[in-house]
Design a protein around this motif. Structure first.
Motif, PDB file in Angstrom:
ATOM      1  N   MET A  52       0.826  -1.213   0.000  1.00 47.23           N
ATOM      2  CA  MET A  52       0.000   0.000   0.000  1.00 47.23           C
ATOM      3  C   MET A  52       0.859   1.262   0.000  1.00 47.23           C
ATOM      4  O   MET A  52       0.554   2.226  -0.703  1.00 47.23           O
ATOM      5  CB  MET A  52      -0.938   0.035   1.220  1.00 47.23           C
ATOM      6  N   THR A  53       1.929   1.249   0.780  1.00 43.62           N
ATOM      7  CA  THR A  53       2.724   2.472   0.933  1.00 43.62           C
ATOM      8  C   THR A  53       3.568   2.804  -0.293  1.00 43.62           C
ATOM      9  O   THR A  53       4.143   3.889  -0.360  1.00 43.62           O
ATOM     10  CB  THR A  53       3.600   2.421   2.199  1.00 43.62           C
ATOM     11  N   LYS A  54       3.621   1.916  -1.271  1.00 43.87           N
ATOM     12  CA  LYS A  54       4.317   2.257  -2.520  1.00 43.87           C
ATOM     13  C   LYS A  54       3.569   3.361  -3.258  1.00 43.87           C
ATOM     14  O   LYS A  54       4.182   4.299  -3.779  1.00 43.87           O
ATOM     15  CB  LYS A  54       4.453   1.024  -3.415  1.00 43.87           C
ATOM     16  N   ASP A  55       2.249   3.256  -3.324  1.00 47.16           N
ATOM     17  CA  ASP A  55       1.442   4.270  -4.009  1.00 47.16           C
ATOM     18  C   ASP A  55       0.741   5.229  -3.052  1.00 47.16           C
ATOM     19  O   ASP A  55       0.346   6.323  -3.453  1.00 47.16           O
ATOM     20  CB  ASP A  55       0.372   3.590  -4.882  1.00 47.16           C
ATOM     21  N   TYR A  56       0.575   4.792  -1.804  1.00 46.13           N
ATOM     22  CA  TYR A  56      -0.125   5.595  -0.787  1.00 46.13           C
ATOM     23  C   TYR A  56       0.771   5.670   0.440  1.00 46.13           C
ATOM     24  O   TYR A  56       0.600   4.941   1.409  1.00 46.13           O
ATOM     25  CB  TYR A  56      -1.497   4.969  -0.467  1.00 46.13           C
ATOM     26  N   PRO A  57       1.780   6.576   0.376  1.00 45.93           N
ATOM     27  CA  PRO A  57       2.797   6.624   1.422  1.00 45.93           C
ATOM     28  C   PRO A  57       2.221   6.921   2.805  1.00 45.93           C
ATOM     29  O   PRO A  57       1.172   7.531   2.947  1.00 45.93           O
ATOM     30  CB  PRO A  57       3.737   7.739   0.986  1.00 45.93           C
ATOM     31  N   ASP A  58       2.958   6.448   3.792  1.00 47.87           N
ATOM     32  CA  ASP A  58       2.602   6.651   5.192  1.00 47.87           C
ATOM     33  C   ASP A  58       2.874   8.108   5.552  1.00 47.87           C
ATOM     34  O   ASP A  58       4.016   8.523   5.680  1.00 47.87           O
ATOM     35  CB  ASP A  58       3.419   5.699   6.057  1.00 47.87           C
ATOM     36  N   PHE A  59       1.821   8.853   5.713  1.00 49.19           N
ATOM     37  CA  PHE A  59       1.908  10.294   5.975  1.00 49.19           C
ATOM     38  C   PHE A  59       2.654  10.588   7.271  1.00 49.19           C
ATOM     39  O   PHE A  59       3.403  11.550   7.364  1.00 49.19           O
ATOM     40  CB  PHE A  59       0.487  10.862   6.029  1.00 49.19           C
ATOM     41  N   ILE A  60       2.457   9.756   8.281  1.00 44.01           N
ATOM     42  CA  ILE A  60       3.065   9.982   9.597  1.00 44.01           C
ATOM     43  C   ILE A  60       4.540   9.571   9.608  1.00 44.01           C
ATOM     44  O   ILE A  60       5.403  10.326  10.036  1.00 44.01           O
ATOM     45  CB  ILE A  60       2.302   9.192  10.686  1.00 44.01           C
ATOM     46  N   ARG A  61       4.841   8.373   9.163  1.00 42.42           N
ATOM     47  CA  ARG A  61       6.194   7.841   9.289  1.00 42.42           C
ATOM     48  C   ARG A  61       7.163   8.394   8.251  1.00 42.42           C
ATOM     49  O   ARG A  61       8.365   8.332   8.452  1.00 42.42           O
ATOM     50  CB  ARG A  61       6.159   6.317   9.239  1.00 42.42           C
ATOM     51  N   THR A  62       6.665   8.919   7.124  1.00 43.10           N
ATOM     52  CA  THR A  62       7.566   9.467   6.113  1.00 43.10           C
ATOM     53  C   THR A  62       7.547  10.988   6.097  1.00 43.10           C
ATOM     54  O   THR A  62       8.365  11.601   5.439  1.00 43.10           O
ATOM     55  CB  THR A  62       7.211   8.952   4.704  1.00 43.10           C
ATOM     56  N   ASP A  63       6.590  11.580   6.803  1.00 39.47           N
ATOM     57  CA  ASP A  63       6.495  13.035   6.913  1.00 39.47           C
ATOM     58  C   ASP A  63       6.575  13.710   5.547  1.00 39.47           C
ATOM     59  O   ASP A  63       7.387  14.591   5.314  1.00 39.47           O
ATOM     60  CB  ASP A  63       7.582  13.566   7.848  1.00 39.47           C
ATOM     61  N   ASN A  64       5.738  13.244   4.631  1.00 39.05           N
ATOM     62  CA  ASN A  64       5.714  13.883   3.319  1.00 39.05           C
ATOM     63  C   ASN A  64       4.325  14.431   3.023  1.00 39.05           C
ATOM     64  O   ASN A  64       3.358  14.106   3.709  1.00 39.05           O
ATOM     65  CB  ASN A  64       6.197  12.928   2.220  1.00 39.05           C
ATOM     66  N   ASP A  65       4.237  15.240   2.008  1.00 38.89           N
ATOM     67  CA  ASP A  65       2.965  15.852   1.631  1.00 38.89           C
ATOM     68  C   ASP A  65       2.418  15.266   0.336  1.00 38.89           C
ATOM     69  O   ASP A  65       1.741  15.953  -0.422  1.00 38.89           O
ATOM     70  CB  ASP A  65       3.145  17.369   1.474  1.00 38.89           C
ATOM     71  N   HIS A  66       2.703  14.014   0.074  1.00 38.31           N
ATOM     72  CA  HIS A  66       2.213  13.345  -1.131  1.00 38.31           C
ATOM     73  C   HIS A  66       0.686  13.417  -1.158  1.00 38.31           C
ATOM     74  O   HIS A  66       0.027  13.211  -0.132  1.00 38.31           O
ATOM     75  CB  HIS A  66       2.682  11.890  -1.118  1.00 38.31           C
ATOM     76  N   PRO A  67       0.067  13.722  -2.305  1.00 38.24           N
ATOM     77  CA  PRO A  67      -1.396  13.841  -2.362  1.00 38.24           C
ATOM     78  C   PRO A  67      -2.124  12.540  -2.020  1.00 38.24           C
ATOM     79  O   PRO A  67      -3.286  12.565  -1.628  1.00 38.24           O
ATOM     80  CB  PRO A  67      -1.688  14.261  -3.802  1.00 38.24           C
ATOM     81  N   ASN A  68      -1.439  11.405  -2.142  1.00 37.72           N
ATOM     82  CA  ASN A  68      -2.047  10.129  -1.773  1.00 37.72           C
ATOM     83  C   ASN A  68      -1.627   9.664  -0.385  1.00 37.72           C
ATOM     84  O   ASN A  68      -1.854   8.514  -0.020  1.00 37.72           O
ATOM     85  CB  ASN A  68      -1.676   9.040  -2.787  1.00 37.72           C
ATOM     86  N   GLY A  69      -1.009  10.540   0.391  1.00 40.70           N
ATOM     87  CA  GLY A  69      -0.554  10.166   1.727  1.00 40.70           C
ATOM     88  C   GLY A  69      -1.711   9.705   2.611  1.00 40.70           C
ATOM     89  O   GLY A  69      -2.809  10.241   2.552  1.00 40.70           O
ATOM     90  N   MET A  70      -1.454   8.657   3.399  1.00 44.80           N
ATOM     91  CA  MET A  70      -2.470   8.111   4.297  1.00 44.80           C
ATOM     92  C   MET A  70      -1.898   7.974   5.697  1.00 44.80           C
ATOM     93  O   MET A  70      -0.699   7.822   5.871  1.00 44.80           O
ATOM     94  CB  MET A  70      -2.944   6.734   3.795  1.00 44.80           C
TER      95      MET A  70
END
Length: 148
Positions: A52-70
Motif C-alpha cells: 500500500m505504501t508504494k502508491d499511498y505513502p505513510d503520511f506519519i512515518r515518512t512526513d511527506n505531503d504526497h497527495p495520496n498520503g495516508m
C-alpha cells in the motif's frame, strides 16, 4: 475527503460481531509504541502495508505531503488507515487494498458504515460475518409488525 478502513489478521480476531468489536476496541485503545511496531505485524499485514505504501505513502512515518498520503495506525493484529488525506483517489486506494486483502488472506472492517447491528461490515477471507437481526423499531411494535 477521506475514509477509514481496518485490515486485520483473521487468525487473531474473534468470529462473532459483538466479540470482534470488543476485541477491536481493546486493541485500538492499547498503547502502540513506535519502537518495534513493524515486528508486531503478521507477515501478511506487513506485506499489505509495504504494498500500500508504494502508491499511498505513510503520511506519519515518512512526513511527506504526497497527495495520496495516508495515516496508518499499526496495532499488531490490525492496521487502521485513513485513506487518502489529501486530494488523492479514495476509489483507487480502496481497489488496491481490496485486491491485496484477497491475495494475502486478510480481513476488513468498514468503520465508516458500521452501526453495530449488521455483520457485513466485518469481512473475513471466507466472507462477511452474518447479519445480526435488528430489534423491531418502535413503530413496528406499535403497529403490530414487529415481535418483541
Amino acid at each position: 475527503m477521506s475514509a477509514d478502513l481496518v485490515v486485520f489478521d483473521p487468525a487473531e480476531a474473534p468470529r462473532d460481531g459483538e466479540a470482534w468489536r470488543e476485541w477491536y476496541e481493546r486493541i485500538n485503545e492499547d498503547d502502540h509504541p513506535e519502537e518495534g511496531e513493524f515486528d508486531r505485524l503478521s507477515p501478511a499485514l506487513r506485506s499489505w502495508y509495504d504494498a500500500m505504501t508504494k502508491d499511498y505513502p505513510d503520511f506519519i512515518r515518512t512526513d511527506n505531503d504526497h497527495p495520496n498520503g495516508m495515516d496508518y495506525s499499526l496495532m499488531g493484529s490490525a492496521i487502521h488507515c485513513v485513506m487518502p488525506r489529501g486530494p488523492g483517489d479514495i476509489g483507487e486506494a480502496d481497489k488496491l487494498s481490496n485486491r491485496l486483502v484477497k491475495e494475502l488472506g486478510l480481513g476488513t472492517y468498514d468503520v465508516m458504515s458500521d452501526d453495530g447491528r449488521e455483520g457485513r461490515h466485518i469481512v473475513f477471507p471466507d466472507g462477511p460475518l452474518p447479519d445480526v437481526p435488528k430489534p423491531p423499531s418502535f413503530f413496528s411494535k406499535l403497529f403490530g409488525k414487529g415481535k418483541g
